[in-house]
Design an enzyme around this catalytic site. Structure first.
Site, short mmCIF file in Angstrom:
data_model
loop_
_atom_site.label_atom_id
_atom_site.label_comp_id
_atom_site.label_asym_id
_atom_site.label_seq_id
_atom_site.Cartn_x
_atom_site.Cartn_y
_atom_site.Cartn_z
N HIS A 99 50.62 66.31 49.07
CA HIS A 99 51.62 64.51 50.17
C HIS A 99 50.40 63.62 50.02
N GLU A 143 47.99 63.67 49.03
CA GLU A 143 47.27 63.33 47.55
C GLU A 143 48.16 62.44 46.93
N SER A 193 32.82 67.45 45.38
CA SER A 193 33.06 66.07 44.80
C SER A 193 33.69 65.37 45.70
N ASP A 239 23.68 48.82 48.00
CA ASP A 239 23.83 49.80 47.38
C ASP A 239 24.83 50.17 48.17
N HIS A 243 59.29 67.63 52.30
CA HIS A 243 59.98 66.98 50.89
C HIS A 243 59.72 67.81 49.44
N HIS A 244 58.69 68.28 49.20
CA HIS A 244 58.35 68.49 48.24
C HIS A 244 58.95 69.80 47.83
N TRP A 272 50.74 72.44 37.88
CA TRP A 272 49.41 72.08 38.79
C TRP A 272 49.72 72.54 40.30
N SER A 275 46.53 43.98 45.81
CA SER A 275 46.51 43.08 47.03
C SER A 275 45.47 42.30 46.30
N TYR A 323 49.36 60.07 47.86
CA TYR A 323 48.32 58.41 48.40
C TYR A 323 47.53 58.11 47.98
N THR A 345 56.18 50.59 53.16
CA THR A 345 55.97 50.62 52.25
C THR A 345 56.77 49.46 51.27
C1 HEA Z 1 47.63 60.62 37.11
C2 HEA Z 1 49.18 61.43 37.19
C3 HEA Z 1 49.35 61.61 35.16
C4 HEA Z 1 49.30 60.33 34.16
C5 HEA Z 1 48.83 59.42 34.41
C6 HEA Z 1 50.97 61.35 33.31
C7 HEA Z 1 50.87 60.60 32.42
C8 HEA Z 1 51.10 61.02 31.30
N1 HEA Z 1 52.36 61.74 30.96
FE1 HEA Z 1 52.70 63.27 33.20
N2 HEA Z 1 51.97 64.33 34.42
C9 HEA Z 1 51.82 64.36 35.28
C10 HEA Z 1 50.88 63.53 36.04
C11 HEA Z 1 50.26 62.02 35.71
N3 HEA Z 1 51.05 62.44 33.70
C12 HEA Z 1 51.99 65.38 36.49
C13 HEA Z 1 52.09 65.59 38.18
C14 HEA Z 1 52.70 66.44 35.86
C15 HEA Z 1 53.67 67.48 36.83
C16 HEA Z 1 53.00 68.86 36.35
C17 HEA Z 1 53.82 70.55 36.66
O1 HEA Z 1 54.80 70.26 36.27
O2 HEA Z 1 52.73 71.13 37.21
C18 HEA Z 1 53.50 65.79 34.73
C19 HEA Z 1 54.01 66.39 33.53
C20 HEA Z 1 54.47 65.58 32.88
C21 HEA Z 1 55.55 66.17 31.99
C22 HEA Z 1 56.61 67.22 31.90
C23 HEA Z 1 56.61 68.40 31.63
C24 HEA Z 1 57.03 69.02 32.22
O3 HEA Z 1 57.40 69.70 33.31
O4 HEA Z 1 57.12 70.93 31.27
C25 HEA Z 1 55.57 64.73 31.08
C26 HEA Z 1 57.07 65.65 29.80
O5 HEA Z 1 57.20 64.54 29.25
C27 HEA Z 1 54.71 64.38 30.92
C28 HEA Z 1 54.38 63.39 29.96
C29 HEA Z 1 53.13 62.26 30.23
C30 HEA Z 1 52.70 61.29 29.62
C31 HEA Z 1 53.98 60.86 28.35
C32 HEA Z 1 52.40 60.51 30.20
C33 HEA Z 1 51.18 59.15 29.00
O6 HEA Z 1 51.44 58.50 30.11
C34 HEA Z 1 49.81 60.14 28.62
C35 HEA Z 1 49.11 58.64 28.09
C36 HEA Z 1 47.88 58.60 27.77
C37 HEA Z 1 48.12 59.17 26.29
C38 HEA Z 1 48.60 59.27 25.51
C39 HEA Z 1 45.89 58.85 26.24
C40 HEA Z 1 45.65 58.07 24.98
C41 HEA Z 1 45.76 58.54 23.86
C42 HEA Z 1 45.50 59.62 22.65
C43 HEA Z 1 45.21 60.34 23.36
C44 HEA Z 1 45.70 58.83 21.75
C45 HEA Z 1 46.34 59.47 20.30
C46 HEA Z 1 47.56 59.27 20.75
C47 HEA Z 1 48.52 59.24 20.09
C48 HEA Z 1 48.70 60.99 19.06
C49 HEA Z 1 50.44 58.96 20.12
N4 HEA Z 1 53.53 64.29 32.15
C1 HEA Z 2 51.37 58.20 43.57
C2 HEA Z 2 51.87 58.76 43.47
C3 HEA Z 2 53.19 59.23 44.76
C4 HEA Z 2 53.67 58.70 44.77
C5 HEA Z 2 53.56 56.77 45.69
C6 HEA Z 2 55.24 58.34 46.04
C7 HEA Z 2 55.55 57.95 46.78
C8 HEA Z 2 57.27 58.94 47.05
N1 HEA Z 2 57.73 60.09 46.71
FE1 HEA Z 2 56.69 61.01 45.46
N2 HEA Z 2 56.00 61.98 44.08
C9 HEA Z 2 54.47 62.32 44.04
C10 HEA Z 2 54.20 61.09 43.58
C11 HEA Z 2 54.50 60.22 44.55
N3 HEA Z 2 55.69 59.68 45.84
C12 HEA Z 2 54.48 63.29 42.54
C13 HEA Z 2 53.57 63.65 41.92
C14 HEA Z 2 55.41 64.45 42.81
C15 HEA Z 2 56.15 65.68 42.33
C16 HEA Z 2 54.55 66.67 42.57
C17 HEA Z 2 55.72 67.93 41.95
O1 HEA Z 2 56.58 68.63 41.86
O2 HEA Z 2 55.13 68.66 40.80
C18 HEA Z 2 56.86 63.70 43.62
C19 HEA Z 2 57.47 63.78 44.64
C20 HEA Z 2 58.05 63.91 45.14
C21 HEA Z 2 59.77 64.02 46.11
C22 HEA Z 2 59.94 65.94 45.99
C23 HEA Z 2 61.06 66.41 45.31
C24 HEA Z 2 61.12 67.45 44.78
O3 HEA Z 2 60.26 67.90 44.41
O4 HEA Z 2 62.34 67.38 45.01
C25 HEA Z 2 60.76 63.37 47.30
C26 HEA Z 2 60.87 63.74 47.84
O5 HEA Z 2 61.15 63.51 49.28
C27 HEA Z 2 59.06 62.06 46.49
C28 HEA Z 2 59.36 61.11 48.04
C29 HEA Z 2 58.19 60.27 47.95
C30 HEA Z 2 58.93 59.18 48.89
C31 HEA Z 2 60.11 58.96 49.74
C32 HEA Z 2 58.09 58.21 48.35
C33 HEA Z 2 57.69 56.85 49.25
O6 HEA Z 2 56.45 56.73 49.77
C34 HEA Z 2 58.44 55.70 48.06
C35 HEA Z 2 58.23 54.09 48.92
C36 HEA Z 2 59.09 53.06 48.58
C37 HEA Z 2 59.82 52.67 47.87
C38 HEA Z 2 61.19 53.40 48.63
C39 HEA Z 2 59.98 50.86 47.08
C40 HEA Z 2 60.04 50.16 47.90
C41 HEA Z 2 59.73 49.92 48.97
C42 HEA Z 2 60.81 48.58 50.37
C43 HEA Z 2 61.46 47.59 48.76
C44 HEA Z 2 61.72 48.49 50.62
C45 HEA Z 2 62.93 48.58 51.00
C46 HEA Z 2 63.55 49.89 50.65
C47 HEA Z 2 64.54 50.09 51.40
C48 HEA Z 2 64.61 50.27 52.62
C49 HEA Z 2 65.57 51.62 50.48
N4 HEA Z 2 58.01 62.54 46.33
CU LIG Z 3 55.71 63.98 48.58
#
Ligand code: HEA
Ligand code: HEA
Ligand SMILES: [Cu+2]
Ligand code: CUA
Lengths: 380, 291, 531
Positions: free
Chosen positions: C253, C255, C169, C106, C302-303, C142, C268, C257, C328
């Site tokens: 950030h 978060e 939690s 466990d 970078h945000h 958010w 993997s 990851y 990555t």
């Molecule tokens: C893990 C995180 C996660 C996930 C899984 C998703 C999933 C989805 N997100 Fe989201 N999203 C965010 C994280 C995530 N998002 C974040 C961080 C922001 C930024 C917020 C901010 O600006 O502060 C954002 C913002 C965001 C925006 C921008 C809003 C804005 O800037 O005003 C939009 C718009 O299209 C969007 C769409 C969606 C959609 C369509 C899905 C879909 O993948 C969802 C699919 C799942 C379902 C739909 C549920 C299952 C089905 C039902 C409930 C049955 C009923 C279905 C029907 C009636 C069709 N998301």
């Molecule tokens: C699972 C979540 C996740 C992950 C993994 C990442 C991965 C990365 N993110 Fe993203 N990011 C978000 C979730 C995530 N981000 C969210 C939620 C926001 C918006 C938050 C908000 O404002 O609400 C955001 C916003 C965000 C910003 C801010 C943009 C803005 O608001 O102006 C930036 C800017 O640098 C950024 C960069 C990156 C980079 C460089 C990576 C890198 O880790 C990506 C690395 C991967 C690759 C590059 C591809 C594979 C690589 C190869 C095949 C190797 C060869 C490639 C080269 C040499 C080019 N992210």
């Molecule tokens: Cu980031």
């Protein structure tokens, strides 16, 4: 079989997007970043296209290898799994090569960034202040300033369930009452700040956006080469009407600009004059309604009913029908920590007097009070 | 019935986690109610805290029972150790946020507001009257803030408190040595000394707060200085109080003879915590009071 | 190998019964199940909010909701998806799998484990209750930037306390995972033999412990700023609103990851199984994961490229962010190299894993584009960002979670899921998710800001297409629920190994596994380790 069909469609879609996504063709359909109208915006665009190509090529290579093995090294084709699980050479290569690519990308990026942050030697300065939900432009060397808010037509159409068709208005949500006018071929300094919450001033054609932060000034510059009207929007969530505070920037020839600036100065002088005036009830109510619509209705709503829990109703409101001094105080000084801003700094005495008169007499708030500019002066 | 299978120990189902979740929920809702000015917020909050205390008492007495009945082997002990160490790391990061805020204010935002570095125009256009200083007694816009003339000097009570807290770190170590020699009496006395020192510290700290509020007019709302000062010392003081209370519990358990030279994780966990509180204080003493 | 564990089944499990089994549980599988079910429910709640967003954006003009409510939907959608769906799903998998993968009975601290789960329903009850409060649910995004967020009324303290609550939690969950892996490994299970899923979780747990308390501190300062007169985020008192952003993103950030590393772990595990070939570059995978986690603490700003940082800061954060592409990339290349010369089959988990590799990369590439500071001045706060993070989060994190469920469900339930329906779910999802999010790149580049309920005509076509994709994607997820329920209720009996190419301790247990996974520690040989 359905799956195979779907798979083919998917492959076709992927191929299509991979092939066409960065293509210049798409720029014409508004699918890509604008090239903009300043030297910097073009450099930014070039940088954008360079990186886009780099990552596209890497993507194609990586995915090609992956799909190659997906098609050729599948069990159904009799592939037998090899058992190798590392290769120092390959691993070093795919660490070093990306590093080199990244360095190559970082060099031009650094150069452009340094240029953008170089704000010296500007010829004129405009201070841009974000308010919930309008912009204020202060031409610091010219001595006039004004507010710029969403235009009336867009504002009517955008009301919830208005039933009006946004299609009718070409620049729906991208039009303002007073555009900001600037001369072309001039190095202009643009300072951004805010009065209440954070906003961001963004005109894509200039090639950048910058946050407007209350209490701080951000320093930017631009140099527009082509006359024209350029539109943008507030780009930082700033509350209920964040989506409705557009920016319209008119770049005109230097001569036209000079004429316009002269007119603005005259208008400013005329407005200052008004503050000495005494208004009748009708004048005051009419002017007050105008001011209310542009300044207050966004929160307290045109019908004075507010939005429960967020913005209090003024119709029958405790303050709007209560003591006059309390009313003057909240409008002039605002209320800290809430969305209610201090309008003392935004409106002149005449406007304040009019809007308070209006609030105290509209929607059945029949207090009969008539506030004059002089009262405001005294209360400040 | 708990089952101890082979090398492993797995506790039987327990209601305490659920009680704890509910207690926290009630406490949070109550606190939110208080902040929203609702009448029964305080009452609800009180219930939540009472439930929380009940949960802690119940949970720990289960753990103590299990420990005393010899259910815990080396493995469980090590799990607890890892748990406690990582918990302390999380606390460190919690304080890091506030130290970060202090750093940011002193090194970046206050100088910017007074025109240094990037802040030239900020100062010129918005806050031309403002010049940086630390302690910052003249805020950029002083209206609405409590003005203070003086702050608490480092070489007064804070220095005394530093000595007190450092000594308590020494006494708790002596207690540990006594415990390792199975000298229960020594353990109890040194522990008692630690607890007393801890509470004296809290007492002085409280006195200092009264002094700051009543005589210096240094308050939470005294601009960024007051904000960082009280949030850092306040959370620290809270942690000292918790730590001292935990030590008290350990003292009582020690008096009941719960610990042996070999098996005394509870003592050590609390001692680690106490050292952590100590180190945070040193940071505070240097960065909040002294520099 | 199997003889070492064969006698498990006759050790009788004394399963607690009734509702108490769940309320008072100290069993990693039951708690894992509760986590997963909770996450699924929250995925639907957050998804329903996304559907409201997409419905309002279906065409220009305001048709359904007030702008304030729209902002609440955006904010709540993100909070629920991140803290309620993806993170708990990850913890749920960790609970189920880590003890089975390292040969333990466990988790190390089973009672605390239960508490870290049971906090969640209460925390989200608190958060969701704000929907009914005067002034509405949190609507400042958010990211909770002040001073906007402090304009919120009654909901404000509930928002702050929910964050504290969730932090408690997650920290407890993370501590438990670390204690389990460090202390409960079966003899012979050295660190470099741990399955990658376990590795990614150790590192994730570390990120959680190091970053969530910082968020707790940040929101505490919001609280004191609003109610106790402090001025951390107010220039008038010497503070700075941007200070909050620094502290928030120092958490934020890492978060992201936290959301993706467990997904890396899952993929993997899955790719080697269906390529029938050992994972390529196991050690470099471990080091790459650790480097990503380490670097993630130095890229936060970078945000905030557009807030007006000093040039040196902008350059530093640009370079640091770009450097994350290297580790990555190593991961992506290793996965591709694992497939290379394998003997692949394409069951549903593998399909999702392959889609993950490709679509996550697309999201990563746009991330890299945004790392270039001068260009991010254009991208920032547009739909280009929304497209980026949904690519890494939905076909990234969420697809990996789907893959994990399909992969391990037969082990957990003892039944095979319906492969036909699983594949249908995959194809529907993978197509619609691209229809949903790919066009958002275009509208973002064309200039549509994010977080707006209404827009100009020029963005209309692609928004409509995106919404349609969204509806199809949402409905497709109902199919997923059906597949899972069907599998739990019955189906073809699954063997212990389930998948021909599967390696690792969890596959040596029976399907379904005994209540206490390994009651006597298994002997770990090279043959079972290294999946
Ligand atoms: C893990 C995180 C996660 C996930 C899984 C998703 C999933 C989805 N997100 Fe989201 N999203 C965010 C994280 C995530 N998002 C974040 C961080 C922001 C930024 C917020 C901010 O600006 O502060 C954002 C913002 C965001 C925006 C921008 C809003 C804005 O800037 O005003 C939009 C718009 O299209 C969007 C769409 C969606 C959609 C369509 C899905 C879909 O993948 C969802 C699919 C799942 C379902 C739909 C549920 C299952 C089905 C039902 C409930 C049955 C009923 C279905 C029907 C009636 C069709 N998301
Ligand atoms: C699972 C979540 C996740 C992950 C993994 C990442 C991965 C990365 N993110 Fe993203 N990011 C978000 C979730 C995530 N981000 C969210 C939620 C926001 C918006 C938050 C908000 O404002 O609400 C955001 C916003 C965000 C910003 C801010 C943009 C803005 O608001 O102006 C930036 C800017 O640098 C950024 C960069 C990156 C980079 C460089 C990576 C890198 O880790 C990506 C690395 C991967 C690759 C590059 C591809 C594979 C690589 C190869 C095949 C190797 C060869 C490639 C080269 C040499 C080019 N992210
Ligand atoms: Cu980031
Ligand atoms: Cu102003 Cu958004």
């Amino acid at each position: 079989m359905l799956f195979i069909k779907l798979r083919n469609i998917l492959c076709a879609c992927l191929a299509l997007t991979v092939l066409t996504f960065p293509g210049p063709v798409l720029a014409e359909y508004g699918l890509n970043l604008t090239q903009g109208v300043t030297p910097i915006s073009r450099e930014v665009y070039d940088l954008h296209m360079t990186i886009l190509w780099v990552v596209t090529v890497i993507a194609i290579l990586v995915f090609a290898v992956m799909f190659w093995s997906i098609f050729h090294h599948r069990k159904s084709k009799g592939a037998v799994a090899a058992q190798f699980h590392h290769s120092t050479g390959a691993e070093i290569a795919w660490t070093i090569i990306p590093i080199l690519i990244l360095v190559a990308m970082a060099v031009p990026a650094t150069q452009v960034l340094i240029k953008m942050e170089e704000t010296e030697d500007t010829e004129m300065t405009i201070k841009i202040t974000g308010y919930q939900w309008k912009w204020h432009y202060d031409y610091m060397n010219e001595g006039f300033d004004f507010f710029s808010a969403l235009d009336e037509t867009s504002n009517t159409i955008r009301q919830l369930k208005s039933g009006l068709n946004p299609d009718e208005h070409e620049n729906y949500l991208l039009e303002v009452d007073n555009p900001v006018v600037v001369p072309v071929n001039t190095r202009i300094r643009l300072l951004t700040t805010a009065a209440d919450v954070i906003h961001a001033w963004w005109v894509p054609d200039l090639g950048w956006k910058r946050d407007a932060i209350p209490g701080f000034i951000n320093d930017n510059w631009t140099y527009i080469e082509e006359p024209g009207t350029y539109r943008g929007q507030c780009a930082e969530l700033c509350g209920r009407d964040h989506g409705f505070m557009p920016i319209v920037l008119k770049a005109v020839s230097k001569e036209e600009y000079a004429d316009w600036a002269d007119e603005m100065k005259l208008a400013a002088a005329a407005a200052a004059d008004e503050s000495g005036k005494t208004f009748t009830m009708e004048e005051s109510m009419a002017k007050g309604e105008d001011v209310y619509k542009t300044q207050c209705a966004a929160c307290h709503q045109a019908n004075g009913e507010g939005l429960p829990g967020a913005f209090p109703a003024l119709k029958g409101g405790a303050i709007a029908t209560g003591d006059l001094p309390g009313h003057l105080d909240i409008v002039i000084n605002g209320k800290a920590g809430t969305a209610m801003a201090a309008f003392g700094g935004q409106l002149n005495d005449a406007e304040l007097a009019a809007v308070i008169t209006y609030e105290r007499n509209a929607w059945g708030n029949d207090t009969g009070d008539l506030v004059q500019p002089a009262d405001i002066k005294a209360a400040r | 019935m708990s089952s101890s299978q082979g090398e492993y120990f797995i506790p039987e189902p327990s209601r305490w986690p659920l009680v704890g979740s509910v207690a926290l929920f009630v406490a949070f809702v109550g606190a939110a109610g208080m902040l929203n000015g609702s009448g029964f917020g305080t009452f609800v909050f009180g219930i939540g805290i009472a439930a929380l205390i009940y949960m802690f008492a119940g949970w720990f007495s289960d753990v103590i029972d299990e420990s005393l009945t010899g259910n815990y082997n080396k493995q469980v002990d090590v799990s607890f150790r890892w748990g406690m160490s990582w918990f302390i790391l999380s606390e460190v990061m919690f304080f890091a946020a506030f130290f970060g805020a202090l750093y940011y204010a002193r090194v970046l935002s206050v100088p910017w507001l007074s025109g240094e570095g990037n802040g030239f125009l900020t100062n010129q256009i918005l806050w031309s009257e403002f010049t940086a200083a630390w302690p910052l007694s003249a805020m950029p816009d002083p209206s609405g803030f409590s003005q203070f003339q003086e702050v608490i000097p480092w070489n007064d009570i804070p220095l005394l408190n530093t000595i007190i807290l450092l000594s308590s770190g020494v006494t708790v170590t002596f207690a540990h040595w006594a415990l390792k020699k199975n000298n229960n009496k020594g353990l109890c006395w040194w522990l008692a000394a630690t607890v007393v020192l801890g509470f004296i510290f809290v007492y002085f700290q409280a006195g200092e707060y009264v002094h700051a509020y009543q005589e210096l007019n240094l308050k939470l709302d005294s601009g960024i200085y007051g904000s960082t000062f009280f949030i850092l010392t306040g959370f620290h003081g809270f942690h000292v109080t918790m730590g001292a209370t935990m030590l008290l519990v350990i003292l009582i358990r020690a008096m009941k003879g719960h610990f042996t030279a070999e098996n005394h994780f509870a003592f050590e966990g609390v001692a680690w915590y106490w050292h952590f509180v100590d180190v945070v204080w040193l940071g505070l003493f240097i960065f909040v009071y002294w520099l | 190998m199997s003889e070492a564990v064969a006698h498990h089944d006759d050790l009788h499990d004394h399963k607690p019964t009734g509702i108490g089994r769940w309320l008072f549980s100290t069993n990693h599988k039951d708690i894992g199940t509760m986590y997963l079910v909770f996450a699924l429910i929250m995925f639907f709640v957050g998804g329903a909010m996304a559907m409201i967003i997409r419905a309002e954006l279906f065409q220009p003009g305001l048709q359904y909701v007030d702008p304030l409510f729209f902002n609440s939907m955006t904010t709540m959608h993100a909070l629920i998806m991140i803290f309620g769906a993806v993170m708990p799903a990850g913890v749920g998998l960790a609970n189920w799998l880590i003890p089975m993968m390292i040969g333990a009975p466990d988790m190390a601290l089973p009672r605390m484990n239960n508490m870290s789960f049971w906090i969640l329903p209460f925390a989200f009850a608190m958060l969701l209750s704000t929907l009914f409060m005067s002034g509405g649910a949190p609507n400042g995004g958010w990211t909770m930037y002040p001073p906007l967020v402090t304009q919120l009324n009654d909901a404000f303290p509930f928002l702050i306390f929910t964050v504290h609550f969730l932090g408690i939690s997650s920290i407890m969950g993370a501590i438990n995972i670390i204690a389990t892996v460090f202390n409960m490994r079966a003899p012979g299970m050295s660190f470099m033999k741990l399955p990658l899923f376990v590795w990614t979780w150790i590192i994730t747990a570390f990120l959680l412990i190091a970053s969530l308390p910082v968020l707790a501190g940040a929101v505490t300062m919001l609280l004191t700023d609003k109610y106790f007169g402090t001025s951390f985020f107010d220039a008038a008192g010497g503070g700075d609103p941007v200070m909050f952003q620094h502290i928030f993103w120092f958490f934020g950030h890492p978060e992201v990851y936290i959301l993706i590393l467990p997904a890396f772990g899952i993929v993997s595990q899955i790719i080697p199984t269906f390529a029938r070939k050992p994972l390529f570059g196991y050690e470099s995978m471990v080091y790459a994961t650790a480097s990503i986690a380490f670097l993630s603490f130095f890229v936060w700003a970078h945000h905030m490229f557009t807030v007006g940082m000093p040039l040196a800061g902008e350059l530093f954060f640009m370079y640091a962010t770009m450097s994350i592409a290297v580790p990555t990339g190593v991961k992506i290349f290793n996965w591709v190299a694992t497939m290379w010369k394998g003997s692949m089959t394409f069951e549903t988990p593998m399909l999702f894993a392959i889609a993950f590799v490709m679509l996550f990369s697309i999201g990563g590439f746009t991330g890299l584009m945004m790392a270039i500071t001068p260009v991010d001045f254009q991208y920032h706060d547009t739909y280009f960002i929304v497209a980026h993070f949904h690519y890494v989060l939905v076909p990234g994190a969420v697809f990996a979670l789907f893959a994990a469920i399909y992969y391990w469900l037969p082990k957990w339930t003892g039944h095979m899921y319906d492969e036909k329906l699983g594949k249908l779910h995959f194809w529907l999802s993978v197509i619609s998710v691209n229809v949903l999010f790919f066009p958002q790149h275009f509208i973002g580049l064309a200039g549509m800001p994010r977080r707006i309920p209404d827009y100009n005509m020029q963005f209309a076509e692609w928004n409509m297409i995106s919404s349609l994709g969204g509806f199809v994607f949402g409905l497709s997820q109902l199919l997923f629920v059906w597949v899972v329920i069907k599998c739990i209720r019955g189906g073809e009996k699954a063997s212990d190994q389930v998948w021909e190419g599967a390696h690792g301790l969890e596959w040596t247990l029976s399907s379904p596994p005994p209540f206490h996974s390994f009651t006597t520690p298994p002997r770990v040989t090279d043959a079972v380790a290294h999946s």
